[in-house]
Design an enzyme around this catalytic site. Structure first.
Site, PDB file in Angstrom:
ATOM      1  CG  ASN A   1       1.578   2.547   4.432  1.00 36.06           C
ATOM      2  OD1 ASN A   1       0.897   1.615   4.753  1.00 36.06           O
ATOM      3  ND2 ASN A   1       2.420   1.841   4.133  1.00 36.06           N
TER       4      ASN A   1
ATOM      5  CE  LYS B   1      -1.958  -1.211  11.797  1.00 40.25           C
ATOM      6  NZ  LYS B   1      -1.513  -0.129  10.792  1.00 40.25           N
TER       7      LYS B   1
ATOM      8  CE1 TYR C   1      -2.304  -4.762  11.529  1.00 40.12           C
ATOM      9  CE2 TYR C   1      -4.219  -6.032  11.246  1.00 40.12           C
ATOM     10  CZ  TYR C   1      -3.032  -4.968  11.021  1.00 40.12           C
ATOM     11  OH  TYR C   1      -3.373  -4.444   9.877  1.00 40.12           O
TER      12      TYR C   1
ATOM     13  CG  ASP D   1      12.846  -0.375  13.458  1.00 37.66           C
ATOM     14  OD1 ASP D   1      11.866  -0.248  14.222  1.00 37.66           O
ATOM     15  OD2 ASP D   1      13.695  -1.547  14.520  1.00 37.66           O
TER      16      ASP D   1
ATOM     17  CB  ILE E   1      -1.372  -0.012   1.354  1.00 37.18           C
ATOM     18  CG1 ILE E   1      -2.396  -1.121   1.507  1.00 37.18           C
ATOM     19  CG2 ILE E   1      -1.429   1.688   1.598  1.00 37.18           C
ATOM     20  CD1 ILE E   1      -2.316  -1.675   2.356  1.00 37.18           C
TER      21      ILE E   1
ATOM     22  CB  ILE F   1      -4.994  -4.219   0.434  1.00 36.93           C
ATOM     23  CG1 ILE F   1      -5.755  -3.400   0.951  1.00 36.93           C
ATOM     24  CG2 ILE F   1      -4.676  -3.677  -0.857  1.00 36.93           C
ATOM     25  CD1 ILE F   1      -7.237  -2.984   0.407  1.00 36.93           C
ATOM     26  CG  LEU F   2      -6.392  -8.091  -3.677  1.00 36.80           C
ATOM     27  CD1 LEU F   2      -7.494  -8.549  -5.012  1.00 36.80           C
ATOM     28  CD2 LEU F   2      -6.084 -10.085  -2.955  1.00 36.80           C
ATOM     29  CB  THR F   3      -0.446  -6.238  -0.910  1.00 37.08           C
ATOM     30  OG1 THR F   3      -0.761  -7.270  -0.053  1.00 37.08           O
ATOM     31  CG2 THR F   3      -1.010  -4.972   0.141  1.00 37.08           C
TER      32      THR F   3
HETATM   33  P1  NAD Z   1       3.257  -4.357   3.547  1.00 35.77           P
HETATM   34  O1  NAD Z   1       3.203  -5.040   4.679  1.00 35.77           O
HETATM   35  O2  NAD Z   1       3.502  -4.926   1.797  1.00 35.77           O
HETATM   36  O3  NAD Z   1       4.525  -2.743   3.748  1.00 35.77           O
HETATM   37  C1  NAD Z   1       4.288  -2.510   5.075  1.00 35.77           C
HETATM   38  C2  NAD Z   1       5.846  -1.481   4.806  1.00 35.77           C
HETATM   39  O4  NAD Z   1       6.002  -1.434   6.452  1.00 35.77           O
HETATM   40  C3  NAD Z   1       6.897  -2.114   4.619  1.00 35.77           C
HETATM   41  O5  NAD Z   1       7.521  -1.451   3.487  1.00 35.77           O
HETATM   42  C4  NAD Z   1       7.725  -2.242   5.408  1.00 35.77           C
HETATM   43  O6  NAD Z   1       8.699  -2.508   5.736  1.00 35.77           O
HETATM   44  C5  NAD Z   1       6.971  -1.155   6.376  1.00 35.77           C
HETATM   45  N1  NAD Z   1       7.871  -1.552   7.721  1.00 35.77           N
HETATM   46  C6  NAD Z   1       6.890  -1.943   8.734  1.00 35.77           C
HETATM   47  N2  NAD Z   1       7.163  -1.986   9.878  1.00 35.77           N
HETATM   48  C7  NAD Z   1       8.315  -1.189   9.841  1.00 35.77           C
HETATM   49  C8  NAD Z   1       8.739  -0.963  10.813  1.00 35.77           C
HETATM   50  N3  NAD Z   1       9.232  -0.868  11.811  1.00 35.77           N
HETATM   51  N4  NAD Z   1      10.421   0.169  10.572  1.00 35.77           N
HETATM   52  C9  NAD Z   1      10.415   0.608   9.129  1.00 35.77           C
HETATM   53  N5  NAD Z   1       9.736  -0.338   8.764  1.00 35.77           N
HETATM   54  C10 NAD Z   1       8.401  -0.954   8.554  1.00 35.77           C
HETATM   55  O7  NAD Z   1       2.462  -4.164   3.488  1.00 35.77           O
HETATM   56  P2  NAD Z   1       1.058  -3.165   3.725  1.00 35.77           P
HETATM   57  O8  NAD Z   1      -0.029  -4.469   3.122  1.00 35.77           O
HETATM   58  O9  NAD Z   1       1.190  -2.625   2.453  1.00 35.77           O
HETATM   59  O10 NAD Z   1       0.467  -3.010   4.710  1.00 35.77           O
HETATM   60  C11 NAD Z   1       0.568  -1.209   4.630  1.00 35.77           C
HETATM   61  C12 NAD Z   1      -0.699  -0.945   6.260  1.00 35.77           C
HETATM   62  O11 NAD Z   1      -2.347  -0.798   6.111  1.00 35.77           O
HETATM   63  C13 NAD Z   1       0.104  -1.300   7.399  1.00 35.77           C
HETATM   64  O12 NAD Z   1      -0.096  -0.711   8.581  1.00 35.77           O
HETATM   65  C14 NAD Z   1      -1.145  -2.524   7.850  1.00 35.77           C
HETATM   66  O13 NAD Z   1      -1.303  -2.550   9.242  1.00 35.77           O
HETATM   67  C15 NAD Z   1      -2.155  -1.832   6.745  1.00 35.77           C
HETATM   68  N6  NAD Z   1      -3.305  -2.770   6.286  1.00 35.77           N
HETATM   69  C16 NAD Z   1      -2.606  -3.096   5.099  1.00 35.77           C
HETATM   70  C17 NAD Z   1      -4.093  -4.410   4.648  1.00 35.77           C
HETATM   71  C18 NAD Z   1      -4.214  -5.346   3.917  1.00 35.77           C
HETATM   72  O14 NAD Z   1      -5.249  -6.003   3.580  1.00 35.77           O
HETATM   73  N7  NAD Z   1      -2.675  -5.391   3.163  1.00 35.77           N
HETATM   74  C19 NAD Z   1      -5.571  -4.141   5.614  1.00 35.77           C
HETATM   75  C20 NAD Z   1      -5.228  -3.341   6.885  1.00 35.77           C
HETATM   76  C21 NAD Z   1      -5.003  -2.502   6.903  1.00 35.77           C
END
Ligand code: NAD
Length: 252
Positions: free
Chosen positions: A90, A162, A158, A63, A18, A191-193
Site C-alpha cells: 500500500n 501507478k 504519479y 523504507d 488507507i 479518499i477522505l483520509t
Molecule cells: P498516506 O500518505 O496517508 O500514507 C502513506 C503511508 O505510506 C504512510 O504510512 C507512509 O509512511 C508510507 N510510505 C510512503 N512511502 C514510503 C516509503 N518509501 N517507505 C516506507 N513507507 C512509506 O497515504 P494514503 O492516502 O493512505 O494512500 C495509501 C495508498 O493509496 C498510496 O499508495 C496512495 O498512492 C494510494 N491512493 C490514495 C488515494 C487517496 O485519495 N488517499 C487515492 C488513490 C490512491
C-alpha cells in the site's frame, strides 16, 4: 470464526490513512497484522488502537524503496510471527502537484516512480518467493484512479507510476497463479483520509462529490473492505484484476 483467522498480513504504509484502516479491519477479522511505516509514534498509535480492540499486531519500520530494508523486515516478521500470508503493498503517494510535462523535474519524476512503481516491485520481489514455495498467498497492490485515465488534475509522474503498478500486478499474477498465489490491484479515487479531509477545501470536496455517480467521496473503509474481499477466499478465483474503488467515476 473470522475470515482471516490464522493469517499473517503485512500492510505497508499502515501508520495512517488507507493502510491504517486496512490493518484495523484485517486485525478485526482475525489476522495477525504487521504494521509498517516510517513514523514510529504514528505506528504505535495504530498498534494501540488494534490491541485495544483485542487484535494482534506487530510493528516494523523501513523504507520500501530500499530492498535491504524490506529483507530485514521480512526476517523480523518471520522470526516473530511467521511468514507473511497476505501482503498489501500500500505504501506510496504523490509529493508533487499536477503540472505541465515540461515543468516536471527529472528528480520529481524519478521520485514518483521510485516511491510507487519501484517500491511495489521490490515489495513483491521480497515476499513472493516464500509464498510460491509455500504454495499459497494473496497480494494486493495499490494503484489510483489517477492511473486509469489521463487528467490535468492528476500529477503525471504519479499517475504513470501507478499505471505501471497495474501492469506489474497483472504480469506477476500470471506468473504466481500456478503456484497458488493471487495478486490483485485496487485503484482508489479521492479518499477522505484524515489528511485529505483537512487539506481538500469543503467547496472542492463538494465539486468532487458531484463527479461521482455515487454522490459521495470514498472513505478508507471503502478501500479496506475491497482489500478484505481480495485477501480472502471470497475472491478465490480472481487474480490479476484492477478493482476501481471509485464511486463509479472510472467507467472503463
Ligand atoms: P498516506 O500518505 O496517508 O500514507 C502513506 C503511508 O505510506 C504512510 O504510512 C507512509 O509512511 C508510507 N510510505 C510512503 N512511502 C514510503 C516509503 N518509501 N517507505 C516506507 N513507507 C512509506 O497515504 P494514503 O492516502 O493512505 O494512500 C495509501 C495508498 O493509496 C498510496 O499508495 C496512495 O498512492 C494510494 N491512493 C490514495 C488515494 C487517496 O485519495 N488517499 C487515492 C488513490 C490512491
Amino acid at each position: 470464526m473470522t475470515s482471516l483467522e490464522g493469517t499473517v498480513a503485512l500492510v505497508t504504509g499502515s501508520s495512517r490513512g488507507i493502510g491504517a484502516e486496512i490493518a484495523r479491519l484485517f486485525a478485526a477479522e482475525g489476522a495477525h497484522v504487521v504494521l509498517h511505516g516510517r513514523d514510529r509514534d504514528a505506528l504505535d498509535r495504530v498498534h494501540a488502537s488494534i490491541t485495544a480492540a483485542n487484535g494482534q499486531a506487530l510493528v516494523v519500520t523501513g523504507d520500501v524503496t530500499r530492498y535491504d530494508d524490506l529483507e530485514a523486515m521480512r526476517t523480523t516478521v518471520e522470526d516473530e510471527v511467521g511468514p507473511v500470508t497476505i501482503l498489501v503493498a500500500n505504501a506510496g503517494g504523490s509529493t508533487t502537484p499536477p503540472a505541465p510535462l515540461e515543468d516536471i523535474s527529472p528528480a520529481d519524476w524519478r521520485a514518483a516512480v521510485d516511491g510507487n512503481l519501484t517500491a511495489t516491485f521490490l515489495t513483491i520481489k521480497c515476499f513472493l518467493p516464500g509464498m510460491k514455495a509455500r504454495g499459497a498467498g494473496a497480494i494486493i497492490t495499490m494503484s489510483s484512479a489517477a492511473a486509469r485515465r489521463p487528467s490535468p488534475f492528476s500529477p503525471l509522474a504519479y499517475a504513470t507510476a501507478k499505471a505501471g503498478v497495474g501492469l506489474l500486478t497483472q504480469d506477476a499474477a500470471a506468473q504466481a497463479g500456478p503456484h497458488g498465489v493471487r495478486i490483485n490491484c485496487i485503484a482508489p479515487e479521492a479518499i477522505l483520509t484524515e489528511r485529505n479531509s483537512t487539506e481538500i477545501p469543503p467547496a472542492v470536496q463538494a465539486h468532487l462529490r458531484d463527479q461521482h455517480p455515487i454522490r459521495r467521496l470514498g472513505t478508507p473503509n471503502d478501500v479496506a473492505r475491497a482489500a478484505l474481499f481480495l485477501a480472502t477466499d471470497n475472491s478465490a478465483w480472481i487474480t490479476g484484476i484492477i478493482l476501481d474503488v471509485a464511486g463509479g467515476s472510472v467507467l472503463t
